[in-house]
Motif scaffolding. Structure first.
Motif, PDB file in Angstrom:
ATOM      1  N   PHE A  55       0.842  -1.194   0.000  1.00  0.00           N
ATOM      2  CA  PHE A  55       0.000   0.000   0.000  1.00  0.00           C
ATOM      3  C   PHE A  55       0.875   1.240   0.000  1.00  0.00           C
ATOM      4  O   PHE A  55       1.909   1.257   0.665  1.00  0.00           O
ATOM      5  CB  PHE A  55      -0.858   0.055   1.275  1.00  0.00           C
ATOM      6  N   MET A  56       0.438   2.254  -0.722  1.00  0.00           N
ATOM      7  CA  MET A  56       1.040   3.584  -0.626  1.00  0.00           C
ATOM      8  C   MET A  56      -0.101   4.578  -0.521  1.00  0.00           C
ATOM      9  O   MET A  56      -1.028   4.558  -1.330  1.00  0.00           O
ATOM     10  CB  MET A  56       1.905   3.894  -1.846  1.00  0.00           C
ATOM     11  N   VAL A  57      -0.009   5.438   0.479  1.00  0.00           N
ATOM     12  CA  VAL A  57      -1.057   6.422   0.704  1.00  0.00           C
ATOM     13  C   VAL A  57      -0.703   7.703  -0.043  1.00  0.00           C
ATOM     14  O   VAL A  57       0.427   8.201   0.063  1.00  0.00           O
ATOM     15  CB  VAL A  57      -1.241   6.695   2.210  1.00  0.00           C
ATOM     16  N   LYS A  58      -1.676   8.217  -0.817  1.00  0.00           N
ATOM     17  CA  LYS A  58      -1.487   9.477  -1.536  1.00  0.00           C
ATOM     18  C   LYS A  58      -1.640  10.626  -0.552  1.00  0.00           C
ATOM     19  O   LYS A  58      -2.471  10.530   0.345  1.00  0.00           O
ATOM     20  CB  LYS A  58      -2.551   9.635  -2.627  1.00  0.00           C
ATOM     21  N   PRO A  59      -0.911  11.689  -0.756  1.00  0.00           N
ATOM     22  CA  PRO A  59       0.114  11.863  -1.795  1.00  0.00           C
ATOM     23  C   PRO A  59       1.408  11.145  -1.400  1.00  0.00           C
ATOM     24  O   PRO A  59       1.715  11.023  -0.223  1.00  0.00           O
ATOM     25  CB  PRO A  59       0.323  13.373  -1.832  1.00  0.00           C
ATOM     26  N   TYR A  60       2.112  10.662  -2.385  1.00  0.00           N
ATOM     27  CA  TYR A  60       3.370   9.966  -2.135  1.00  0.00           C
ATOM     28  C   TYR A  60       4.447  10.564  -3.024  1.00  0.00           C
ATOM     29  O   TYR A  60       4.173  11.197  -4.034  1.00  0.00           O
ATOM     30  CB  TYR A  60       3.244   8.459  -2.370  1.00  0.00           C
ATOM     31  N   ASN A  61       5.668  10.354  -2.630  1.00  0.00           N
ATOM     32  CA  ASN A  61       6.824  10.821  -3.367  1.00  0.00           C
ATOM     33  C   ASN A  61       7.072   9.864  -4.539  1.00  0.00           C
ATOM     34  O   ASN A  61       7.036   8.645  -4.353  1.00  0.00           O
ATOM     35  CB  ASN A  61       8.015  10.837  -2.390  1.00  0.00           C
ATOM     36  N   SER A  62       7.336  10.409  -5.714  1.00  0.00           N
ATOM     37  CA  SER A  62       7.510   9.539  -6.889  1.00  0.00           C
ATOM     38  C   SER A  62       8.730   8.629  -6.750  1.00  0.00           C
ATOM     39  O   SER A  62       8.715   7.495  -7.215  1.00  0.00           O
ATOM     40  CB  SER A  62       7.580  10.357  -8.179  1.00  0.00           C
ATOM     41  N   ASP A  63       9.781   9.091  -6.080  1.00  0.00           N
ATOM     42  CA  ASP A  63      10.956   8.229  -5.869  1.00  0.00           C
ATOM     43  C   ASP A  63      10.593   7.035  -4.986  1.00  0.00           C
ATOM     44  O   ASP A  63      11.046   5.914  -5.226  1.00  0.00           O
ATOM     45  CB  ASP A  63      12.107   9.014  -5.231  1.00  0.00           C
ATOM     46  N   ALA A  64       9.767   7.286  -3.960  1.00  0.00           N
ATOM     47  CA  ALA A  64       9.327   6.194  -3.080  1.00  0.00           C
ATOM     48  C   ALA A  64       8.478   5.192  -3.858  1.00  0.00           C
ATOM     49  O   ALA A  64       8.583   3.981  -3.647  1.00  0.00           O
ATOM     50  CB  ALA A  64       8.549   6.748  -1.892  1.00  0.00           C
ATOM     51  N   LEU A  65       7.655   5.701  -4.760  1.00  0.00           N
ATOM     52  CA  LEU A  65       6.830   4.817  -5.591  1.00  0.00           C
ATOM     53  C   LEU A  65       7.713   3.937  -6.473  1.00  0.00           C
ATOM     54  O   LEU A  65       7.502   2.722  -6.547  1.00  0.00           O
ATOM     55  CB  LEU A  65       5.856   5.621  -6.444  1.00  0.00           C
ATOM     56  N   ILE A  66       8.687   4.522  -7.124  1.00  0.00           N
ATOM     57  CA  ILE A  66       9.578   3.753  -8.005  1.00  0.00           C
ATOM     58  C   ILE A  66      10.349   2.716  -7.188  1.00  0.00           C
ATOM     59  O   ILE A  66      10.494   1.566  -7.610  1.00  0.00           O
ATOM     60  CB  ILE A  66      10.548   4.684  -8.771  1.00  0.00           C
ATOM     61  N   ASP A  67      10.804   3.092  -5.999  1.00  0.00           N
ATOM     62  CA  ASP A  67      11.494   2.125  -5.128  1.00  0.00           C
ATOM     63  C   ASP A  67      10.577   0.952  -4.790  1.00  0.00           C
ATOM     64  O   ASP A  67      11.000  -0.204  -4.815  1.00  0.00           O
ATOM     65  CB  ASP A  67      11.974   2.794  -3.841  1.00  0.00           C
ATOM     66  N   LYS A  68       9.327   1.244  -4.471  1.00  0.00           N
ATOM     67  CA  LYS A  68       8.372   0.189  -4.122  1.00  0.00           C
ATOM     68  C   LYS A  68       8.104  -0.713  -5.331  1.00  0.00           C
ATOM     69  O   LYS A  68       8.038  -1.938  -5.199  1.00  0.00           O
ATOM     70  CB  LYS A  68       7.069   0.807  -3.603  1.00  0.00           C
ATOM     71  N   ILE A  69       7.952  -0.127  -6.514  1.00  0.00           N
ATOM     72  CA  ILE A  69       7.761  -0.921  -7.734  1.00  0.00           C
ATOM     73  C   ILE A  69       8.943  -1.864  -7.927  1.00  0.00           C
ATOM     74  O   ILE A  69       8.762  -3.052  -8.199  1.00  0.00           O
ATOM     75  CB  ILE A  69       7.576  -0.002  -8.972  1.00  0.00           C
TER      76      ILE A  69
END
Length: 124
Positions: free
Chosen positions: A103-117
């Motif tokens: 899970f990622m709660v918005k708003p999120y940092n795009s770098d954190a999203l890419i790391d999670k992916i």
């Protein structure tokens, strides 16, 4: 091998920004804004990670996750699903625990999203 990410997000401007971040990280990003279109893509194309908003205008992200996991013979039955939503409550989390991989709660940092992916990508 090109890694494909499916972004299911009904807020079009947000989807555009997130897709750009995903593409800048050198992934292929397919975007859909509705459950019906997402179902078509999920049935016809294999993805490495699915990013799923819970509150969609044309359906429920929870129902979509259940549909993906129920189709044991489908391309994306075992594909990691990352929920990206501003509307995550305790009941939704409990219902989704066995269906999604994070899970990622918005708003999120795009770098954190890419790391999670990257963490969720199947090992090759």
């Amino acid at each position: 091998m090109d890694r494909k990410i499916l972004l299911i997000e009904d807020e079009e401007e947000l989807a555009k920004d997130v897709a750009k971040s995903i593409q800048d990280a050198e992934f292929i990003c397919r975007v859909t804004h509705s459950v019906p279109d997402a179902l078509v893509k999920i049935r016809n194309e294999k993805f490495d990670v699915i990013l799923l908003d819970l509150k969609l205008k044309q359906g429920s992200g929870v129902t979509l996750a259940e549909t993906i996991r129920a189709n044991k013979g489908g391309f994306n039955y075992a594909t990691p699903i990352l929920v990206t939503s501003a509307h995550v409550d305790a009941d939704a989390l409990e219902n989704l625990k066995s269906l999604v991989n994070g899970f990622m709660v918005k708003p999120y940092n795009s770098d954190a999203l890419i790391d999670k992916i990257k963490q969720l990508l199947p090992k090759t």
